[in-house]
Write an enzyme that holds these catalytic residues in place. Structure first.
Site, short mmCIF file in Angstrom:
data_model
loop_
_atom_site.label_atom_id
_atom_site.label_comp_id
_atom_site.label_asym_id
_atom_site.label_seq_id
_atom_site.Cartn_x
_atom_site.Cartn_y
_atom_site.Cartn_z
N HIS A 261 0.64 -1.01 0.46
CA HIS A 261 -0.48 -0.08 0.21
C HIS A 261 0.96 1.55 -0.07
O HIS A 261 1.27 2.05 1.41
CB HIS A 261 -1.01 0.23 1.06
CG HIS A 261 -1.87 0.94 1.20
ND1 HIS A 261 -2.98 0.71 1.97
CD2 HIS A 261 -2.30 2.22 0.76
CE1 HIS A 261 -3.46 2.12 1.79
NE2 HIS A 261 -3.26 2.58 1.32
N GLU B 151 -2.60 -1.55 -3.35
CA GLU B 151 -3.94 -1.11 -2.69
C GLU B 151 -3.29 0.62 -2.49
O GLU B 151 -2.38 0.96 -2.63
CB GLU B 151 -3.89 -0.68 -0.62
CG GLU B 151 -4.25 -2.75 -0.50
CD GLU B 151 -4.11 -2.32 0.58
OE1 GLU B 151 -4.82 -4.24 1.01
OE2 GLU B 151 -3.74 -1.99 1.75
N HIS C 159 -8.67 -5.87 7.40
CA HIS C 159 -7.99 -5.88 8.17
C HIS C 159 -7.89 -5.67 9.19
O HIS C 159 -9.81 -6.05 9.69
CB HIS C 159 -8.47 -4.21 7.99
CG HIS C 159 -8.15 -2.62 8.01
ND1 HIS C 159 -7.53 -2.25 9.74
CD2 HIS C 159 -7.12 -2.01 7.36
CE1 HIS C 159 -6.81 -1.16 8.82
NE2 HIS C 159 -7.36 -0.41 8.50
N1 PXP Z 1 -6.37 -3.79 3.85
C1 PXP Z 1 -6.64 -2.28 2.91
C2 PXP Z 1 -7.62 -1.45 2.83
C3 PXP Z 1 -5.44 -2.13 4.66
O1 PXP Z 1 -5.27 -0.33 4.01
C4 PXP Z 1 -4.89 -2.37 5.37
C5 PXP Z 1 -3.86 -2.06 6.04
O2 PXP Z 1 -2.96 -1.60 5.22
C6 PXP Z 1 -4.70 -4.22 5.28
C7 PXP Z 1 -6.14 -4.69 4.06
C8 PXP Z 1 -4.36 -4.96 5.65
O3 PXP Z 1 -4.92 -4.36 7.05
P1 PXP Z 1 -3.68 -5.37 8.67
O4 PXP Z 1 -2.73 -4.74 8.30
O5 PXP Z 1 -4.56 -4.53 9.70
O6 PXP Z 1 -4.28 -6.63 8.59
#
Ligand code: PXP
Length: 239
Positions: free
Chosen positions: A43, A70, A190
């Site tokens: 990301h 992302e 997330h």
């Molecule tokens: N999906 C998105 C859109 C995110 O921004 C993130 C964090 O960068 C994640 C998934 C993954 O989340 P986590 O780091 O809490 O596993």
């Protein structure tokens, strides 16, 4: 089967804390794949505070599983995507300084914008996914954007899991059913972790992929990266 995509942003955060190239993000991605990860997620944010645009270009050369990028679809982000051509782009509505993604798209308000961006990505044969909460009106509208998939924002599930997991998952099950009826593929991510992942994956219909970063990389400090990835894979495959 639900695929595990490892989000390696935290590796870059650690590297950036010291300058230099330890830990090496590219090496980490290769190791994740060797240990069983079925995708690598990054990301890049506008301030490049963790993954840098340069990392994305370097990773493209080595990632052999699914490469998922992302980000908010700014001009600069979309130029990077056109250059790198990952397998999948996950669009998030984050404002530039957001600490982490903390909301899904309002597909009613941003329908035209999303349609235009997604059309551009699909012309380049890049699969699209958009980050969504469980609001059913928003999910139905998501289908009109032309996106291939949605990524369910699982923070509310994770937050409520230890209080009442049946209640925590209920809106996600309905959202997944509606998304599937609308012809959308379903990803999620997330705050998924070793505690809450198995119940989520077991109960969400048609779950194609989860992307996990923070908890997985943190667990790797205790269990090692190879063990940790295997532990997450077992949570997904034991269904
Ligand atoms: N999906 C998105 C859109 C995110 O921004 C993130 C964090 O960068 C994640 C998934 C993954 O989340 P986590 O780091 O809490 O596993």
């Amino acid at each position: 089967m639900t695929r595990l995509s490892v989000n390696i942003n935290k590796i870059a955060t650690l590297r950036n804390a010291r300058g230099g190239n330890i830990p090496d993000v590219v090496k980490a991605a290769i190791s994740c794949e060797q240990y069983g990860a079925e995708g690598i997620t990054v990301h890049p944010r506008p301030d490049e505070r963790h993954i840098r645009y340069r990392d994305v270009r370097d990773l493209k050369k080595v990632v052999t599983t699914e490469f998922n990028i992302e980000g908010y679809p700014s001009k600069k982000f979309l130029e990077l995507i056109s250059e790198v051509k990952p397998h999948q782009v996950t669009l998030v509505p984050d404002p530039p300084n957001a600490l982490t993604s903390n909301a899904g798209w309002n597909t009613v308000r941003h329908l035209d914008f999303l349609k235009e961006v997604i059309e551009g990505l699909k012309k380049q044969e890049i699969r699209t996914s958009i980050f969504m909460e469980t609001d059913l009106e928003m999910i139905r509208k998501a289908a009109e954007t032309g996106t291939d998939r949605i990524e369910l924002y699982t923070e509310p599930y994770a937050a409520e899991y230890h209080l009442d997991r049946e209640q925590a998952i209920a809106p996600f099950v309905t959202a997944a059913e509606v998304a599937h009826q609308e012809g959308l593929g379903i990803n999620a991510g997330h705050d998924l972790d070793l505690d809450n992942l198995e119940f989520f994956a077991r109960n969400i219909p048609h779950l194609l992929e989860v992307s996990i970063g923070h908890a997985l990389i943190s667990d790797a400090l205790y269990y090692g990266l190879e063990n940790t990835i295997q532990m997450y894979l077992r949570k997904l495959k034991k269904q």
